[in-house]
Scaffold this active site. Structure first.
Site, PDB file in Angstrom:
ATOM      1  N   ALA A 187      -4.938   1.986   0.130  1.00 29.53           N
ATOM      2  CA  ALA A 187      -5.350   3.122  -0.704  1.00 29.53           C
ATOM      3  C   ALA A 187      -6.346   4.094  -0.085  1.00 29.53           C
ATOM      4  CB  ALA A 187      -5.923   2.578  -2.002  1.00 29.53           C
ATOM      5  N   ALA A 188      -7.309   3.613   0.686  1.00 28.79           N
ATOM      6  CA  ALA A 188      -8.392   4.475   1.152  1.00 28.79           C
ATOM      7  C   ALA A 188      -7.856   5.551   2.105  1.00 28.79           C
ATOM      8  CB  ALA A 188      -9.449   3.635   1.862  1.00 28.79           C
ATOM      9  N   PRO A 189      -8.416   6.748   2.093  1.00 23.78           N
ATOM     10  CA  PRO A 189      -9.584   7.206   1.333  1.00 23.78           C
ATOM     11  C   PRO A 189      -9.296   7.675  -0.089  1.00 23.78           C
ATOM     12  CG  PRO A 189      -8.845   8.952   2.788  1.00 23.78           C
ATOM     13  CD  PRO A 189      -7.943   7.785   3.043  1.00 23.78           C
ATOM     14  N   SER A 192      -6.551   9.719  -1.474  1.00 26.40           N
ATOM     15  CA  SER A 192      -5.841  10.947  -1.871  1.00 26.40           C
ATOM     16  C   SER A 192      -4.713  10.629  -2.835  1.00 26.40           C
ATOM     17  CB  SER A 192      -5.238  11.642  -0.643  1.00 26.40           C
ATOM     18  OG  SER A 192      -6.242  11.938   0.271  1.00 26.40           O
ATOM     19  N   LYS A 193      -3.894   9.656  -2.441  1.00 23.52           N
ATOM     20  CA  LYS A 193      -2.722   9.344  -3.272  1.00 23.52           C
ATOM     21  C   LYS A 193      -3.134   8.534  -4.496  1.00 23.52           C
ATOM     22  CE  LYS A 193       0.071   9.600   0.868  1.00 23.52           C
ATOM     23  NZ  LYS A 193      -1.077   9.655   1.816  1.00 23.52           N
ATOM     24  N   ASP A 229      -7.641  -1.823  -0.129  1.00 19.88           N
ATOM     25  CA  ASP A 229      -7.798  -1.488   1.282  1.00 19.88           C
ATOM     26  C   ASP A 229      -8.681  -2.558   1.911  1.00 19.88           C
ATOM     27  OD1 ASP A 229      -7.016   1.379   2.688  1.00 19.88           O
ATOM     28  OD2 ASP A 229      -8.451   0.202   3.838  1.00 19.88           O
ATOM     29  N   ASP A 248      -6.769  -7.777   3.126  1.00 26.78           N
ATOM     30  CA  ASP A 248      -5.852  -7.384   4.166  1.00 26.78           C
ATOM     31  C   ASP A 248      -4.500  -7.252   3.465  1.00 26.78           C
ATOM     32  OD1 ASP A 248      -4.609  -7.077   6.558  1.00 26.78           O
ATOM     33  OD2 ASP A 248      -5.708  -8.701   7.532  1.00 26.78           O
ATOM     34  N   ASP A 289       1.587   3.379   1.882  1.00 20.49           N
ATOM     35  CA  ASP A 289       1.419   4.462   2.852  1.00 20.49           C
ATOM     36  C   ASP A 289       0.706   3.843   4.049  1.00 20.49           C
ATOM     37  OD1 ASP A 289       1.467   7.305   3.583  1.00 20.49           O
ATOM     38  OD2 ASP A 289      -0.708   7.182   3.404  1.00 20.49           O
ATOM     39  N   CYS A 305       3.065   9.220   8.135  1.00 21.05           N
ATOM     40  CA  CYS A 305       3.006  10.620   8.576  1.00 21.05           C
ATOM     41  C   CYS A 305       3.315  10.642  10.070  1.00 21.05           C
ATOM     42  CB  CYS A 305       1.681  11.267   8.226  1.00 21.05           C
ATOM     43  SG  CYS A 305       0.264  10.498   8.964  1.00 21.05           S
TER      44      CYS A 305
END
Lengths: 298, 165
Positions: A110-112, A114-115, A133, A160, A175, A225
């Site tokens: 999850a971090a930081p 945005s999603k 995270d 983890d 992600d 990405c």
């Protein structure tokens, strides 16, 4: 300056490669997300002095005028938590996931945030998102973003990803950490093919764990990405080869025209199912490059 | 260590918020509350009922700090402060700018007299924690004492605002 090996590697798979190369030298468009947890889209548009252009695939997302882009974080609306700076392409995975209030939702990396904060906004601060995270430093950034944006429906865990404790979720966003080729214009990255191979090993472990955590009929959205097929189609193929219950679903989003996933790269052939996954390149909308796959557990 | 607030603790916390700012308890009916050593937190009801709640590092957002007096957080006020009915300091642009930069606002004597008719009303609220607003937008929390607003915006949030870009 792109490495020669990079160009050789992608010349055949990135469409309109000369345009892609030209965009590598161009500054990436800056975009914001209006935080509807604190202000309505309409009220924000009345308040802001930013010159904005609507992003076609998400009503709360806008490109910011190039001359104003550097000052967004010094605006009154930013201070109030009315906006979040987020790449327009990175808003796609939560849109593909389509969270609903009654569902059990996990953002495994999850971090930081945005999603995660976008998911929180899409649920209008209802329900519960488990945001995980393993990095303490990155989790602080997640925490700060949740606070500034006023997210009440997020629980933060620190595991983890491959050791996330057993439980079942309706929807999982994965992600993964990647070689960042699609974000080369934002971050300085040291590129070589061995880095790609290293990430692919990790990503395969992560997608396998994420799939285990999914309820039957649940949905997993996998995104990176980067352009490297080893980190994209290769990882999804790895999952399909080991799980008969994993089915790739066609991504349907309004307002965006993206490219299909690859079915062949160098000597490797992927399943035809990969055509249902989605690739976005920097020269499509001047955003980051992205890869997204939507997988259902039967 | 997180601990869910029981009914009495929740009632006590919300009674203070109502008494100090006039924000009704009913606004928080559908939320869960928990506490750590340092803070009270608010989150969705679904979060406190989630099986991962016990193992989670944190969740929701910080609601208040249990100091000598409960200190509401900037983040909580920015989200719920619009429902407040009292102890609100509405600043003009110059003061708002200073406040967001992290400066204390010191009203001088003449301002205090003028303020009876203007928007800035240092005399209109009680000593203690107040909600600071500018044009209806909640900037955060300040401690009002002896005619001045002591800035309580967290350092990481302070910024020099660019109004015109």
């Amino acid at each position: 300056m792109l490495p020669k090996k990079f160009k050789q590697r992608y010349k055949k798979i990135i469409p309109d490669f000369d345009k892609f190369l030209a965009y590598c030298k161009k500054r990436q468009a800056v975009s914001i997300r209006v935080n509807t947890l604190k202000i309505s889209r309409e009220a924000f548009l009345e308040l802001t002095t930013l010159k904005l252009k609507q992003v076609p695939w998400y009503e709360n997302c806008f490109f910011v005028d190039e001359k104003q882009a550097a000052y967004v974080s010094s605006t009154f609306e930013y201070f109030l938590g009315y906006v979040y700076l987020q790449d327009a392409a990175s808003m796609l995975p939560p849109l593909v996931l389509q969270p609903e209030e009654h569902e059990r939702i996990l953002d495994l990396t999850a971090a930081p945030g945005s999603k995660t904060t976008q998911l929180s906004q899409m649920l209008n601060n209802r329900g519960c998102i488990v945001a995980n995270d393993n990095s303490y430093v990155r989790m602080r950034a997640l925490r700060d973003n949740m606070n500034r944006l006023g997210c009440l429906n997020v629980l933060v865990t620190r595991y983890d990803a491959i050791h996330f404790p057993h439980s079942e979720f309706d929807k999982i966003l994965l992600d993964v950490p990647c070689s960042l080729e699609g974000s080369m214009r934002k971050y300085f990255i040291k590129w070589n093919e061995s880095i790609i191979r290293g990430f692919a090993v990790l990503q395969k472990k992560m997608i396998a764990r994420a799939f285990e955590l999914l309820k039957p009929n649940g949905t997993l959205v996998y995104s990176t990405c980067t352009y490297a097929p080893e980190e994209n189609e290769g990882v999804v193929q790895y999952l399909l080869d080991r799980n008969d219950s994993a089915k790739v679903e066609k991504i349907k989003l309004k307002g965006i025209s993206a490219h299909s996933g690859l079915i062949k790269f160098r000597n490797t052939t992927f399943s035809n199912e990969m055509k249902k996954t989605m690739r976005l390149y920097i020269h499509d909308y001047n955003t980051s490059g992205f890869y997204i796959a939507k997988i259902r557990k039967e | 260590m997180k601990q869910r607030l029981n009914k009495n603790e929740k009632r006590e916390l919300l009674a203070y918020i109502k008494e100090r700012f006039g924000i009704g308890e009913e606004l928080f009916e559908n939320y869960g509350f928990f506490r750590t050593k340092e803070k009270f937190y608010i989150c969705s009801e679904a979060c406190v009922k989630n099986e991962h709640f016990g193992r989670a590092e944190t969740g929701g957002l910080a609601f208040a700090r249990p100091n000598k007096h409960l200190k509401p957080t900037t983040d909580m006020l920015q989200l719920f402060g619009k429902h407040a009915k009292k102890n609100i300091a509405e600043l003009g642009k110059e003061y708002a700018e200073k406040f967001i930069r992290g400066e204390d606002i010191i009203f001088d004597k003449s301002e205090r007299q003028e303020s009876q008719e203007s928007q800035e009303k240092p005399a209109a609220f009680e000593e203690g924690f107040v909600i600071v607003k500018y044009k209806g937008h909640i900037l955060g929390c300040a401690n009002f004492s002896r005619g001045s607003l002591k800035n309580l915006i967290p350092k990481s949030r302070r910024v020099r605002i660019k109004w015109e870009l």
